[in-house]
Design an enzyme around this catalytic site. Sequence first.
Site, short mmCIF file in Angstrom:
data_model
loop_
_atom_site.label_atom_id
_atom_site.label_comp_id
_atom_site.label_asym_id
_atom_site.label_seq_id
_atom_site.Cartn_x
_atom_site.Cartn_y
_atom_site.Cartn_z
N THR A 31 -32.21 -44.80 9.51
CA THR A 31 -31.08 -44.77 8.80
C THR A 31 -29.64 -44.73 9.40
OG1 THR A 31 -29.80 -43.28 7.33
CG2 THR A 31 -31.75 -42.53 8.31
N SER B 62 -28.52 -33.90 8.32
CA SER B 62 -29.48 -33.02 7.53
C SER B 62 -30.76 -33.04 8.09
CB SER B 62 -29.60 -33.86 6.18
OG SER B 62 -30.58 -35.13 6.16
N TYR C 209 -33.52 -34.05 6.86
CA TYR C 209 -34.00 -35.41 6.85
C TYR C 209 -33.59 -36.38 7.75
CZ TYR C 209 -33.59 -40.26 5.31
OH TYR C 209 -33.69 -41.46 5.15
N HIS C 210 -32.11 -36.39 8.09
CA HIS C 210 -31.91 -37.40 9.02
C HIS C 210 -32.33 -37.11 10.57
CE1 HIS C 210 -28.90 -38.27 5.72
NE2 HIS C 210 -29.05 -39.68 5.90
N LYS D 186 -35.52 -38.62 11.31
CA LYS D 186 -35.40 -40.06 11.76
C LYS D 186 -35.07 -40.27 13.23
CE LYS D 186 -35.93 -42.03 7.63
NZ LYS D 186 -37.19 -43.11 7.51
P1 NAD Z 1 -39.38 -43.98 -1.54
O1 NAD Z 1 -39.30 -42.48 -1.62
O2 NAD Z 1 -39.01 -44.54 -2.71
O3 NAD Z 1 -40.55 -44.66 -0.74
C1 NAD Z 1 -41.21 -44.17 0.18
C2 NAD Z 1 -42.70 -44.25 -0.16
O4 NAD Z 1 -43.50 -43.67 0.80
C3 NAD Z 1 -43.15 -43.55 -1.38
O5 NAD Z 1 -43.70 -44.23 -2.21
C4 NAD Z 1 -44.04 -42.42 -0.87
O6 NAD Z 1 -45.03 -42.15 -1.81
C5 NAD Z 1 -44.58 -42.81 0.52
N1 NAD Z 1 -44.83 -41.78 1.37
C6 NAD Z 1 -44.11 -40.62 1.61
N2 NAD Z 1 -44.83 -40.02 2.72
C7 NAD Z 1 -46.02 -40.54 2.80
C8 NAD Z 1 -47.07 -40.39 3.78
N3 NAD Z 1 -47.06 -39.29 4.40
N4 NAD Z 1 -48.25 -41.22 3.71
C9 NAD Z 1 -47.91 -42.40 2.79
N5 NAD Z 1 -47.17 -42.66 2.28
C10 NAD Z 1 -46.11 -41.74 1.90
O7 NAD Z 1 -38.02 -44.43 -0.56
P2 NAD Z 1 -37.20 -45.74 -0.34
O8 NAD Z 1 -35.78 -45.44 -0.85
O9 NAD Z 1 -37.84 -46.94 -0.60
O10 NAD Z 1 -37.09 -45.60 1.32
C11 NAD Z 1 -37.95 -46.06 2.09
C12 NAD Z 1 -37.47 -45.97 3.34
O11 NAD Z 1 -36.41 -46.50 3.82
C13 NAD Z 1 -37.48 -44.50 3.95
O12 NAD Z 1 -37.93 -44.33 5.31
C14 NAD Z 1 -35.88 -44.19 4.02
O13 NAD Z 1 -35.82 -43.27 5.14
C15 NAD Z 1 -35.31 -45.58 4.46
N6 NAD Z 1 -33.89 -45.91 3.89
C16 NAD Z 1 -33.86 -45.71 2.53
C17 NAD Z 1 -32.61 -46.00 2.13
C18 NAD Z 1 -32.21 -45.92 0.62
O14 NAD Z 1 -30.83 -46.06 0.47
N7 NAD Z 1 -33.03 -45.98 -0.32
C19 NAD Z 1 -31.64 -45.94 3.09
C20 NAD Z 1 -31.99 -46.05 4.59
C21 NAD Z 1 -32.90 -45.86 4.83
#
Ligand code: NAD
Length: 388
Positions: free
Chosen positions: A144, A179, A181-182, A185
């Site tokens: 991110t 955070s 979370y960040h 990453k």
């Molecule tokens: P999301 O939570 O909708 O999807 C993540 C999926 O991973 C979920 O379905 C969850 O059940 C699954 N998951 C989590 N931990 C797991 C594990 N240990 N084993 C198996 N499955 C697991 O999130 P998203 O918004 O689709 O984001 C996806 C990725 O993109 C993340 O890594 C996030 O950090 C990154 N990201 C998202 C955004 C955003 O704006 N949505 C921005 C920057 C980065």
Amino acid sequence: MRILVLGGDGYLGWPTALHLSQCGHQVAVADNFARRQYDFELGVESLVPIESLQTRIAVWKDLTGESIGVYVGDLTDADFTYEMLRDFRPEAVVHFAEQRAAPYSMIDRKHAVYTQVNNVVGTMNLLYAIGEVDRDIHLVKLGTMGEYGTPEIDIEEGWLEIEHKGRTDRVLFPKRPGSFYHLSKVHDSHNIEFTCRIWGLRATDLNQGVVYGQQTAETVLDDRLATRFDYDAVFGTVLNRFVIQAVLGHPLTVYGTGGQRRGIIDIRDTVRCVQLACENPADRGEFRVFNQMTEAMSIQELADTVERCFPGAVEIEHLDNPRVELEEHYYNVVHTRLLDLGLTPHLLSDTLITSLFDVAKRYADRVQPEALRPKVNWRDHASPVQET
Ligand code: NAD
């Protein structure tokens, strides 16, 4: 190509799996459904109803004839992760499978520790599995833009050339995230870079901006293919939340002055960027970083854009900022590498906002208004989101 999408039941993983399948790749998805569980815990749900993963995959097969494989399991379970790689033998693994909400990671100790264990251990298991099963597998990992924080210098794509006391070196760009979370990453990025350097793995770290939008060319083919649309103060990304607030006639809640600048990206560009990264792999031993964003805007500018485009009155309310972050700062991000590979960005336009307004209007009766107010405070060690 054979591409495994981890987190394939999530907001971004599902549309990405569909897009890769549409492009002719052989796709499998993996998920442990943790994301659906957080909804039960927080008492909220996606604005747009979503089908079970199995139903979505069956609908895609009916519509296109294309099969998508499914692995149900947890990346923190090393045996599951190894078995999945041995069984599917991917050429690329796209890793979305992490706990991804900064506020969720800041609720209390339990949520912070869960976030870091889930994310860092899951990625470690994956790195070991790739290292042992097939070192040619290209890891495409979602990072991110929040890893960088808001430094006083331009944010380069992952690496920085520095001169110090007359000597020069190329180092990982310094990170100052906001955070737990960040931070998870950042830890992932270091672990991945280490395995590229030591074991010769190949990886692309996609430092993605805040994603907005809900529809892609593939998900609009059938309502049952819809991806989730989160608007609550824990999981909802800021523009999605503003759109719902406008539709409900609620004030748009800007934290602090709203001067915080962030990189943003349309969900249709997310799926295209991942495709470009997979089809143009990193070299063996290379740790490559792309800044996956298309525009930078302040939170106030996002709110102003929603206000300007919404066909009706919109109020903007400034709340005390529950986060600890600079509200006025320098922000200049280099993001040319995906453009060089052929990305043509969608920019945040009136049309997009209008289409998002339509999604929000269609499901407005499902909104739980109390979920829109922030409850997690960065300064507290335990926020009252949970009963326990
Ligand atoms: P999301 O939570 O909708 O999807 C993540 C999926 O991973 C979920 O379905 C969850 O059940 C699954 N998951 C989590 N931990 C797991 C594990 N240990 N084993 C198996 N499955 C697991 O999130 P998203 O918004 O689709 O984001 C996806 C990725 O993109 C993340 O890594 C996030 O950090 C990154 N990201 C998202 C955004 C955003 O704006 N949505 C921005 C920057 C980065």
